[in-house]
Design a protein around this motif. Structure first.
Motif, PDB file in Angstrom:
ATOM      1  N   PHE A 287      -7.504  -1.672  -1.548  1.00 41.86           N
ATOM      2  CA  PHE A 287      -7.220  -2.791  -2.431  1.00 41.86           C
ATOM      3  C   PHE A 287      -5.867  -3.411  -2.084  1.00 41.86           C
ATOM      4  O   PHE A 287      -5.729  -4.634  -2.047  1.00 41.86           O
ATOM      5  CB  PHE A 287      -7.226  -2.322  -3.889  1.00 41.86           C
ATOM      6  CG  PHE A 287      -7.194  -3.447  -4.888  1.00 41.86           C
ATOM      7  CD1 PHE A 287      -8.344  -4.144  -5.214  1.00 41.86           C
ATOM      8  CD2 PHE A 287      -6.007  -3.805  -5.510  1.00 41.86           C
ATOM      9  CE1 PHE A 287      -8.314  -5.175  -6.133  1.00 41.86           C
ATOM     10  CE2 PHE A 287      -5.964  -4.832  -6.437  1.00 41.86           C
ATOM     11  CZ  PHE A 287      -7.124  -5.524  -6.743  1.00 41.86           C
ATOM     12  N   ALA A 288      -4.877  -2.555  -1.820  1.00 35.45           N
ATOM     13  CA  ALA A 288      -3.557  -3.052  -1.456  1.00 35.45           C
ATOM     14  C   ALA A 288      -3.609  -3.803  -0.127  1.00 35.45           C
ATOM     15  O   ALA A 288      -2.929  -4.834   0.050  1.00 35.45           O
ATOM     16  CB  ALA A 288      -2.559  -1.897  -1.366  1.00 35.45           C
ATOM     17  N   TYR A 289      -4.426  -3.307   0.812  1.00 41.00           N
ATOM     18  CA  TYR A 289      -4.564  -3.980   2.105  1.00 41.00           C
ATOM     19  C   TYR A 289      -5.160  -5.374   1.922  1.00 41.00           C
ATOM     20  O   TYR A 289      -4.662  -6.355   2.498  1.00 41.00           O
ATOM     21  CB  TYR A 289      -5.444  -3.146   3.032  1.00 41.00           C
ATOM     22  CG  TYR A 289      -5.738  -3.822   4.357  1.00 41.00           C
ATOM     23  CD1 TYR A 289      -4.808  -3.779   5.396  1.00 41.00           C
ATOM     24  CD2 TYR A 289      -6.929  -4.521   4.548  1.00 41.00           C
ATOM     25  CE1 TYR A 289      -5.064  -4.417   6.606  1.00 41.00           C
ATOM     26  CE2 TYR A 289      -7.194  -5.163   5.750  1.00 41.00           C
ATOM     27  CZ  TYR A 289      -6.262  -5.106   6.772  1.00 41.00           C
ATOM     28  OH  TYR A 289      -6.505  -5.744   7.957  1.00 41.00           O
TER      29      TYR A 289
ATOM     30  N   THR B 235      -2.898   0.294   5.984  1.00 41.22           N
ATOM     31  CA  THR B 235      -3.865   0.421   7.079  1.00 41.22           C
ATOM     32  C   THR B 235      -4.107   1.888   7.428  1.00 41.22           C
ATOM     33  O   THR B 235      -5.255   2.313   7.629  1.00 41.22           O
ATOM     34  CB  THR B 235      -3.376  -0.337   8.318  1.00 41.22           C
ATOM     35  OG1 THR B 235      -3.121  -1.703   7.985  1.00 41.22           O
ATOM     36  CG2 THR B 235      -4.413  -0.285   9.427  1.00 41.22           C
ATOM     37  N   LYS B 236      -3.029   2.661   7.489  1.00 37.29           N
ATOM     38  CA  LYS B 236      -3.174   4.092   7.778  1.00 37.29           C
ATOM     39  C   LYS B 236      -3.944   4.797   6.664  1.00 37.29           C
ATOM     40  O   LYS B 236      -4.727   5.723   6.927  1.00 37.29           O
ATOM     41  CB  LYS B 236      -1.798   4.730   7.938  1.00 37.29           C
ATOM     42  CG  LYS B 236      -1.040   4.287   9.181  1.00 37.29           C
ATOM     43  CD  LYS B 236       0.333   4.921   9.243  1.00 37.29           C
ATOM     44  CE  LYS B 236       1.110   4.472  10.485  1.00 37.29           C
ATOM     45  NZ  LYS B 236       2.474   5.062  10.531  1.00 37.29           N
TER      46      LYS B 236
ATOM     47  N   GLN C 287       5.497  -5.884   3.646  1.00 38.50           N
ATOM     48  CA  GLN C 287       6.195  -4.953   4.532  1.00 38.50           C
ATOM     49  C   GLN C 287       5.481  -3.594   4.623  1.00 38.50           C
ATOM     50  O   GLN C 287       5.761  -2.802   5.524  1.00 38.50           O
ATOM     51  CB  GLN C 287       7.631  -4.731   4.051  1.00 38.50           C
ATOM     52  CG  GLN C 287       8.588  -5.891   4.316  1.00 38.50           C
ATOM     53  CD  GLN C 287       8.318  -7.098   3.430  1.00 38.50           C
ATOM     54  OE1 GLN C 287       8.035  -6.916   2.245  1.00 38.50           O
ATOM     55  NE2 GLN C 287       8.410  -8.289   3.981  1.00 38.50           N
ATOM     56  N   GLU C 288       4.590  -3.330   3.692  1.00 38.10           N
ATOM     57  CA  GLU C 288       3.924  -2.025   3.640  1.00 38.10           C
ATOM     58  C   GLU C 288       2.503  -2.062   4.202  1.00 38.10           C
ATOM     59  O   GLU C 288       1.736  -1.110   4.046  1.00 38.10           O
ATOM     60  CB  GLU C 288       3.868  -1.530   2.192  1.00 38.10           C
ATOM     61  CG  GLU C 288       5.237  -1.264   1.579  1.00 38.10           C
ATOM     62  CD  GLU C 288       5.167  -0.985   0.094  1.00 38.10           C
ATOM     63  OE1 GLU C 288       6.192  -0.631  -0.479  1.00 38.10           O
ATOM     64  OE2 GLU C 288       4.072  -1.122  -0.490  1.00 38.10           O
TER      65      GLU C 288
ATOM     66  N   TRP D 258       6.744   2.624  -2.834  1.00 32.64           N
ATOM     67  CA  TRP D 258       5.438   2.098  -2.458  1.00 32.64           C
ATOM     68  C   TRP D 258       5.038   0.933  -3.370  1.00 32.64           C
ATOM     69  O   TRP D 258       5.398   0.873  -4.531  1.00 32.64           O
ATOM     70  CB  TRP D 258       4.367   3.189  -2.566  1.00 32.64           C
ATOM     71  CG  TRP D 258       4.461   4.250  -1.521  1.00 32.64           C
ATOM     72  CD1 TRP D 258       5.390   4.357  -0.526  1.00 32.64           C
ATOM     73  CD2 TRP D 258       3.592   5.374  -1.364  1.00 32.64           C
ATOM     74  NE1 TRP D 258       5.156   5.472   0.243  1.00 32.64           N
ATOM     75  CE2 TRP D 258       4.057   6.121  -0.250  1.00 32.64           C
ATOM     76  CE3 TRP D 258       2.474   5.829  -2.046  1.00 32.64           C
ATOM     77  CZ2 TRP D 258       3.434   7.290   0.182  1.00 32.64           C
ATOM     78  CZ3 TRP D 258       1.843   6.994  -1.624  1.00 32.64           C
ATOM     79  CH2 TRP D 258       2.326   7.711  -0.516  1.00 32.64           C
ATOM     80  N   PHE D 259       4.256   0.011  -2.813  1.00 32.49           N
ATOM     81  CA  PHE D 259       3.638  -1.100  -3.535  1.00 32.49           C
ATOM     82  C   PHE D 259       4.655  -2.067  -4.149  1.00 32.49           C
ATOM     83  O   PHE D 259       4.296  -2.871  -5.000  1.00 32.49           O
ATOM     84  CB  PHE D 259       2.687  -0.584  -4.620  1.00 32.49           C
ATOM     85  CG  PHE D 259       1.654   0.377  -4.109  1.00 32.49           C
ATOM     86  CD1 PHE D 259       0.652  -0.062  -3.266  1.00 32.49           C
ATOM     87  CD2 PHE D 259       1.703   1.730  -4.433  1.00 32.49           C
ATOM     88  CE1 PHE D 259      -0.298   0.822  -2.763  1.00 32.49           C
ATOM     89  CE2 PHE D 259       0.764   2.621  -3.940  1.00 32.49           C
ATOM     90  CZ  PHE D 259      -0.236   2.164  -3.096  1.00 32.49           C
TER      91      PHE D 259
END
Length: 398
Positions: free
Chosen positions: A288-290, A244-245, A238-239, A232-233
């Motif tokens: 935050f990642a989104y 979003t989920k 690509q993630e 992850w991250f």
């Protein structure tokens, strides 16, 4: 050589330090127990509402992010140690012992709200999970998370308020000593006064309960280790679907934490608060990642990244800055600034750390405490692994 630096992880770590400072600002201002005894301070109704808002949106939901990153970083460190052909467990253990020593010094001589001591001990627990598969880590994390939520069953706003009322004498004394006392007065109060003993908790039982709490509370660290092993991250673009989920956890966490205050004396409210804190933490993480992938503004996220790269130094400096502002040996504003202005101070302090970190990283590669941690980890004055061992690893592989 070594693992590639993950800028998204640096930025998330910086974000979590802002949330931790916002939550800790209540402790800096009112004490570890006083933050839940607002009736003993001159707090307006508006500030009481804002306090509840902070409890829902901030308290208990940024520390799990930091714990997740700790577990995540532990796996990345192990990968780097394996690449360098260094002893994984003994090298990692030295890093955790360093955190334990630093945490002891921090908690004794500066502030009782330290987390480094607990993180160092937790790191030693996590050594037993190093070789476990990602699925095993996930199972353990879910089990311990469920156990923690069950332990919160039966707790409610009214129940906790009743327990906290017995601490009013301690909080009142703390308010006087911390606001007007000298450094030695505050140190003596911190070392000799223990409200848990006044509640009838046996002195010998306190460390046992603390260790049990540390063990059962390792689930966010395990989630972090799981995330690292699943990759992850590491490739944000690509993630994006994963992020979003994960956003669904954000409103769900807010609803669970809000229910804690809305349900009052209901026995389920305590469990909902604990579960909601974790769900909200995960929601913040994915949100935050989104935005990291959607906004495409490196300079904005770079602000958080600067602070995140110097996380250990910035964490300790937050203590030094805030205790100087609030304690008697500094400006003596303990219990006087207020919750709203305290949050504004959080923004000011963090903004200052952003610019200091940016300036510092232009001149130095690592922060002073980060360098000290590396020296203790690798037992070299340079803070880097010994080249001889790395070369031996290359020869053995060829």
């Amino acid at each position: 050589m070594g693992t590639k630096r993950l800028h998204l992880i640096d930025a998330i770590r910086g974000l979590s330090l802002f949330g931790i400072l916002a939550a800790n600002m209540l402790i800096f201002q009112y004490g570890f127990y006083g933050k839940d005894e607002m009736e003993l301070f001159e707090v307006s109704r508006g500030e009481t509402y804002f306090h509840t808002f902070l409890q829902i949106t901030v308290e208990g939901s940024f520390m799990p992010i930091f714990a997740f990153l700790f577990g995540f970083g532990m796996v990345k460190m192990v990968e780097n140690l394996q690449e360098l052909n260094l002893g994984v467990k003994r090298t990692a253990a030295r890093r955790f012992v360093f955190l334990i020593v630093l945490g002891l010094l921090h908690s004794v001589f500066l502030w009782e709200g330290d987390i480094l001591l607990g993180y160092g001990i937790t790191g030693l627990f996590l050594l037993f999970f190093l070789k476990r598969k990602a699925k095993t880590l996930l199972i353990w994390a879910v089990i311990l998370f469920g156990a923690t939520v069950l332990l919160g069953y039966g707790g409610s706003v009214d129940d906790y308020a009743q327990v906290d009322s017995s601490l009013s004498q301690y909080v009142t004394k703390t308010n006087m000593v911390y606001g007007e006392g000298s450094y030695l007065d505050i140190l003596q109060h911190r070392m000799n006064e223990d409200p848990m003993l006044d509640l009838g908790v046996p002195e010998g039982l306190i460390p046992v309960v603390a260790l049990f709490a540390l063990f059962i509370g390792i689930f966010p660290f395990l989630f972090g280790m799981y995330g690292a092993k699943r990759g992850w991250f590491t490739s944000p673009e690509q993630e994006k679907k994963l992020y979003t989920k994960g956003l669904v956890l954000l409103p769900f966490g807010l609803m669970c934490k809000s229910a804690y205050f809305l349900m009052g004396s209901h026995s389920l409210s305590g469990a909902l608060f604990i579960a909601g804190s974790m769900f909200l933490a995960a929601g913040y993480l994915f949100l935050f990642a989104y935005f990291y992938t959607a906004v495409r503004n490196p300079s904005f996220f770079g602000f958080f990244g600067y602070v995140g790269r110097l996380s250990l130094t910035n964490y300790i400096s937050q203590t030094i800055i805030c205790t100087t502002i609030f304690y008697g040996y500094g400006l003596g504003m303990f219990g006087e600034l207020g919750i709203v202005y305290g949050f504004l101070l959080t923004i000011v302090v963090y903004y200052g750390q952003v610019h200091f970190s940016k300036w510092y990283l232009k001149h130095f590669r690592t922060g002073p405490l980060e360098r000290a941690a590396r020296i203790a980890t690798y037992l070299t004055l340079s803070g880097r692994p010994k080249k001889k061992r790395a070369l031996e690893g290359k020869k053995a592989a060829s």
